[in-house]
Design a protein around this motif. Structure first.
Motif, short mmCIF file in Angstrom:
data_model
loop_
_atom_site.label_atom_id
_atom_site.label_comp_id
_atom_site.label_asym_id
_atom_site.label_seq_id
_atom_site.Cartn_x
_atom_site.Cartn_y
_atom_site.Cartn_z
N UNK A 19 36.29 33.35 41.05
CA UNK A 19 37.03 33.07 42.28
C UNK A 19 37.26 31.57 42.43
N UNK A 20 36.23 30.77 42.16
CA UNK A 20 36.33 29.33 42.32
C UNK A 20 37.31 28.71 41.34
N UNK A 21 37.53 29.37 40.18
CA UNK A 21 38.41 28.80 39.15
C UNK A 21 39.78 29.46 39.12
N UNK A 22 40.12 30.17 40.15
CA UNK A 22 41.47 30.73 40.20
C UNK A 22 41.55 32.20 39.88
N UNK A 23 40.45 32.87 39.70
CA UNK A 23 40.46 34.32 39.53
C UNK A 23 40.08 34.85 38.18
N UNK A 24 40.15 34.03 37.11
CA UNK A 24 39.82 34.55 35.77
C UNK A 24 38.77 33.74 35.02
N UNK A 25 38.25 32.70 35.63
CA UNK A 25 37.18 31.92 35.02
C UNK A 25 37.65 30.88 34.04
N UNK A 26 38.96 30.71 33.89
CA UNK A 26 39.46 29.75 32.89
C UNK A 26 40.03 28.49 33.52
N UNK A 27 40.24 28.50 34.82
CA UNK A 27 40.83 27.33 35.47
C UNK A 27 39.77 26.33 35.91
N UNK A 28 40.19 25.16 36.37
CA UNK A 28 39.24 24.15 36.84
C UNK A 28 38.68 24.51 38.21
N UNK A 29 37.48 24.03 38.46
CA UNK A 29 36.84 24.20 39.77
C UNK A 29 36.81 22.83 40.44
N UNK A 30 37.37 22.77 41.63
CA UNK A 30 37.40 21.50 42.33
C UNK A 30 36.08 21.25 43.06
N UNK A 31 35.58 20.03 42.97
CA UNK A 31 34.33 19.71 43.68
C UNK A 31 34.59 19.62 45.19
N UNK A 32 33.52 19.48 45.92
CA UNK A 32 33.60 19.32 47.37
C UNK A 32 34.25 20.52 48.05
N UNK A 33 34.03 21.72 47.48
CA UNK A 33 34.47 22.96 48.11
C UNK A 33 33.23 23.83 48.33
N UNK A 34 33.35 24.81 49.21
CA UNK A 34 32.21 25.67 49.51
C UNK A 34 31.79 26.46 48.27
N UNK A 35 32.77 26.95 47.50
CA UNK A 35 32.44 27.73 46.31
C UNK A 35 31.76 26.86 45.27
N UNK A 36 32.19 25.61 45.11
CA UNK A 36 31.57 24.71 44.15
C UNK A 36 30.11 24.45 44.54
N UNK A 37 29.89 24.23 45.85
CA UNK A 37 28.52 23.98 46.30
C UNK A 37 27.64 25.22 46.06
#
Length: 240
Positions: A19-37
């Motif tokens: 979910x944090x990387x756009x739905x498939x686990x291959x995209x970037x995860x942005x810091x300073x978000x609830x999911x990243x934390x």
């Protein structure tokens, strides 16, 4: 490891990382978000569970910082976690397919004296009789080595492996080595004790009981006779 809890930990990581990387686990995860934390909070636990599930010593990287920007990548961690999930979910089925990894022993690898005496009755399914014949063969072997044909089993082994000095007409079978060596003393005492136990608790019941000994128990009894036979083979003949 608690497999059910481990599966829960890895499933949560995979689900959240995708979910944090756009739905498939291959995209970037942005810091300073609830999911990243959330991923950061679970990172150490997930790495340790994943390492044990995969049988690795080093903790795998599952949340990697990008070298190009401030984003993070989870694709490698997601793939490892999904592989570990498949392994944990199918572990019991895999063990059933492959069978036990416990060591096994074939009966014909026993001491030849024991197996040669037992083999014919064993192959016909007469396990108690096989044990009785093996024990009788071992008793006969001790009599042949000592010449004490007049003794019953209890007196035979008590005198043959006695820790007392040999007497005229009463030779001993002794584990080789110096008399004051602690290991030698221990082996001599152990052989005496085991021989007395074997003939009292294995040969006598096999000879007098009408109950058939279960196959596994009979095999264990033959193994006990076998190790005693191997030790006796190494003993020296000592006379007065």
């Amino acid at each position: 490891m608690d497999n059910e809890r481990a599966i829960e930990v890895l499933e949560f990581w995979v689900r959240t990382a995708k979910v944090a990387s756009g739905g498939n686990g291959t995209g970037p995860v942005k810091p300073n978000t609830a999911l990243f934390r959330t991923l950061q909070e679970r990172e150490d636990q997930t790495r340790r569970v994943l390492a044990q599930a995969l049988g690795q010593v080093r903790l795998p990287d599952i949340l990697r910082e990008s070298s190009a920007n401030s984003n993070y990548w989870v694709d490698s961690g997601v793939r490892k976690a999904e592989y570990a999930l498949g392994k944990l979910r199918t572990e019991k089925e895999t063990q059933d397919i492959l069978g036990s990894t416990a060591p096994t022993m074939t009966a014909d690898a026993l001491h030849p004296l024991i197996w040669d005496a037992a083999s014919k009755r064993w192959e016909s399914g007469h396990y108690s009789d096989a044990v009785q014949r093996a024990a009788t063969a071992l008793s006969g072997h001790v009599k042949d080595r000592t010449g004490r044909y007049e003794l019953g089993d209890a007196d035979l082994v008590a005198q043959a492996f006695s820790l007392a000095e040999p007497q005229p007409g009463k030779p001993r079978l002794r584990w080789p080595g110096k008399d004051d060596d602690l290991t030698v003393k221990s082996m001599r005492q152990g052989i005496l004790n085991l021989a007395q136990g074997v003939f009292a608790a294995i040969r006598n019941p096999a000879s007098h009981s009408t109950d058939e000994t279960p196959r596994q128990e009979a095999l264990e009894q033959l193994a006990t006779l076998s190790i005693l036979a191997r030790w006796i083979e190494k003993c020296e003949f000592v006379t007065a």
